[in-house]
Design an enzyme around this catalytic site. Structure first.
Site, mmCIF file in Angstrom:
data_model
loop_
_atom_site.group_PDB
_atom_site.id
_atom_site.type_symbol
_atom_site.label_atom_id
_atom_site.label_comp_id
_atom_site.label_asym_id
_atom_site.label_seq_id
_atom_site.Cartn_x
_atom_site.Cartn_y
_atom_site.Cartn_z
ATOM 1 N N ASP A 1 -27.163 -11.610 -38.155
ATOM 2 C CA ASP A 1 -27.956 -12.830 -38.189
ATOM 3 C C ASP A 1 -28.192 -13.172 -39.656
ATOM 4 O O ASP A 1 -28.183 -12.288 -40.523
ATOM 5 C CB ASP A 1 -29.281 -12.594 -37.457
ATOM 6 C CG ASP A 1 -30.257 -13.731 -37.657
ATOM 7 O OD1 ASP A 1 -29.912 -14.872 -37.317
ATOM 8 O OD2 ASP A 1 -31.356 -13.464 -38.185
ATOM 9 N N ALA A 2 -28.423 -14.434 -39.953
ATOM 10 C CA ALA A 2 -28.591 -14.849 -41.354
ATOM 11 C C ALA A 2 -30.048 -14.859 -41.793
ATOM 12 O O ALA A 2 -30.464 -14.095 -42.674
ATOM 13 C CB ALA A 2 -27.960 -16.224 -41.572
ATOM 14 N N TYR A 3 -30.848 -15.725 -41.158
ATOM 15 C CA TYR A 3 -32.187 -16.021 -41.667
ATOM 16 C C TYR A 3 -33.205 -14.982 -41.203
ATOM 17 O O TYR A 3 -33.447 -14.819 -40.022
ATOM 18 C CB TYR A 3 -32.598 -17.435 -41.247
ATOM 19 C CG TYR A 3 -31.647 -18.464 -41.813
ATOM 20 C CD1 TYR A 3 -31.555 -18.664 -43.187
ATOM 21 C CD2 TYR A 3 -30.805 -19.192 -40.986
ATOM 22 C CE1 TYR A 3 -30.671 -19.576 -43.718
ATOM 23 C CE2 TYR A 3 -29.910 -20.110 -41.509
ATOM 24 C CZ TYR A 3 -29.844 -20.298 -42.878
ATOM 25 O OH TYR A 3 -28.958 -21.195 -43.412
ATOM 26 N N ARG B 1 -41.229 -21.678 -40.332
ATOM 27 C CA ARG B 1 -40.257 -20.843 -39.632
ATOM 28 C C ARG B 1 -40.470 -20.886 -38.116
ATOM 29 O O ARG B 1 -39.521 -21.005 -37.340
ATOM 30 C CB ARG B 1 -40.369 -19.405 -40.137
ATOM 31 C CG ARG B 1 -39.494 -18.393 -39.394
ATOM 32 C CD ARG B 1 -38.030 -18.711 -39.523
ATOM 33 N NE ARG B 1 -37.200 -17.622 -38.994
ATOM 34 C CZ ARG B 1 -35.920 -17.748 -38.731
ATOM 35 N NH1 ARG B 1 -35.291 -18.900 -38.931
ATOM 36 N NH2 ARG B 1 -35.228 -16.722 -38.260
ATOM 37 N N SER C 1 -25.065 -17.173 -36.717
ATOM 38 C CA SER C 1 -26.372 -17.761 -37.003
ATOM 39 C C SER C 1 -26.559 -19.117 -36.338
ATOM 40 O O SER C 1 -25.598 -19.838 -36.048
ATOM 41 C CB SER C 1 -26.520 -17.926 -38.525
ATOM 42 O OG SER C 1 -27.670 -18.657 -38.867
ATOM 43 N N ASN C 2 -27.851 -19.451 -36.160
ATOM 44 C CA ASN C 2 -28.225 -20.807 -35.733
ATOM 45 C C ASN C 2 -27.941 -21.840 -36.811
ATOM 46 O O ASN C 2 -27.898 -23.035 -36.529
ATOM 47 C CB ASN C 2 -29.725 -20.858 -35.405
ATOM 48 C CG ASN C 2 -30.058 -20.318 -34.033
ATOM 49 O OD1 ASN C 2 -29.207 -20.228 -33.161
ATOM 50 N ND2 ASN C 2 -31.318 -19.951 -33.842
#
Length: 220
Positions: free
Chosen positions: A9-11, A40, A116-117
């Site tokens: 995942d990125a964030y 967030r 990721s989203n």
């Protein structure tokens, strides 16, 4: 257990989602931490609601909408800072251990990717800013399926593209709900619990619970 691929995942996992607000903390003032947490939270809320409604809007637009809500919710924050915060979000800091861990995993011969989203443009910019693009084999964005996590179609992108069984893939996320979705899909999962949160989704447990990505090097 050695996996054929490691997907991140990125964030919140690779990139610090609170770095943008922290970079401008003096201008934002004492509400900075609450402001960043709400930004967030709303960003994610909007992604889930959009998926449930079947009305996809890319993650950058949701990021902007969430920020606009926060600026209305915190009138003490000058709306003129909007552009600065959005610019900073394109160049979020990665966590300190990330570059070394990804390089070490790459050296084992494993494939590496982001899932990721985030929109393709957001993810490309973040990876380049931290020089992670040099070790990643792929960047998978939900934009390809127009649904956000935890829709199974998101995780399926990796198995279809790489022609791997889910169990051959280790998926890492700091978001427990994301780990639950990936575990249900069949990935081996590692929950990167950076802030020591209590566990949840007990019917979809992670394979590993780690305080940072460094633990991946010891666990395989």
């Amino acid at each position: 257990m050695q996996h054929a691929a490691y997907v991140f995942d990125a964030y919140g996992t690779l990139f610090d989602v609170h770095a943008a607000v922290r970079r401008h903390a003096d201008e934002i003032g004492p509400d900075g931490n609450r402001f960043s947490e709400l930004w967030r939270a709303k960003q994610l809320e909007y992604s889930w609601v959009r998926t449930l409604m079947g009305t996809y809007t890319d993650f950058w637009q949701l990021t902007e909408q969430a920020l606009d809500y926060c600026l209305r919710r915190f009138p003490s924050v000058d709306p003129a800072i909007r552009t600065k915060l959005l610019d900073a979000y394109w160049r979020l800091d990665c966590y300190p251990e990330v570059p070394a861990v990804l390089k070490a995993l790459k050296a084992t011969g494993a494939k590496l990717a982001i899932l990721s989203n985030g929109s393709p443009e957001m993810l490309k910019a973040a990876a380049q800013s931290s020089a992670l693009d040099q070790v990643l084999d792929d960047i998978f964005s939900v934009d390809a399926v127009r649904r956000f996590k935890t829709d199974p179609a998101v995780y399926e992108m990796v198995t279809l593209q790489w022609r791997l069984y889910p169990k051959a893939i280790s998926f890492q996320s700091s978001n427990r709900w994301d780990v639950a979705g990936a575990a249900k899909f069949g990935f081996g999962t590692a929950w990167i619990n950076r802030s020591n949160q209590p566990d949840e989704y007990n019917d979809f447990p992670p394979r590993l619970i780690l305080p940072s990505l460094e633990g991946l090097l010891a666990s395989g």
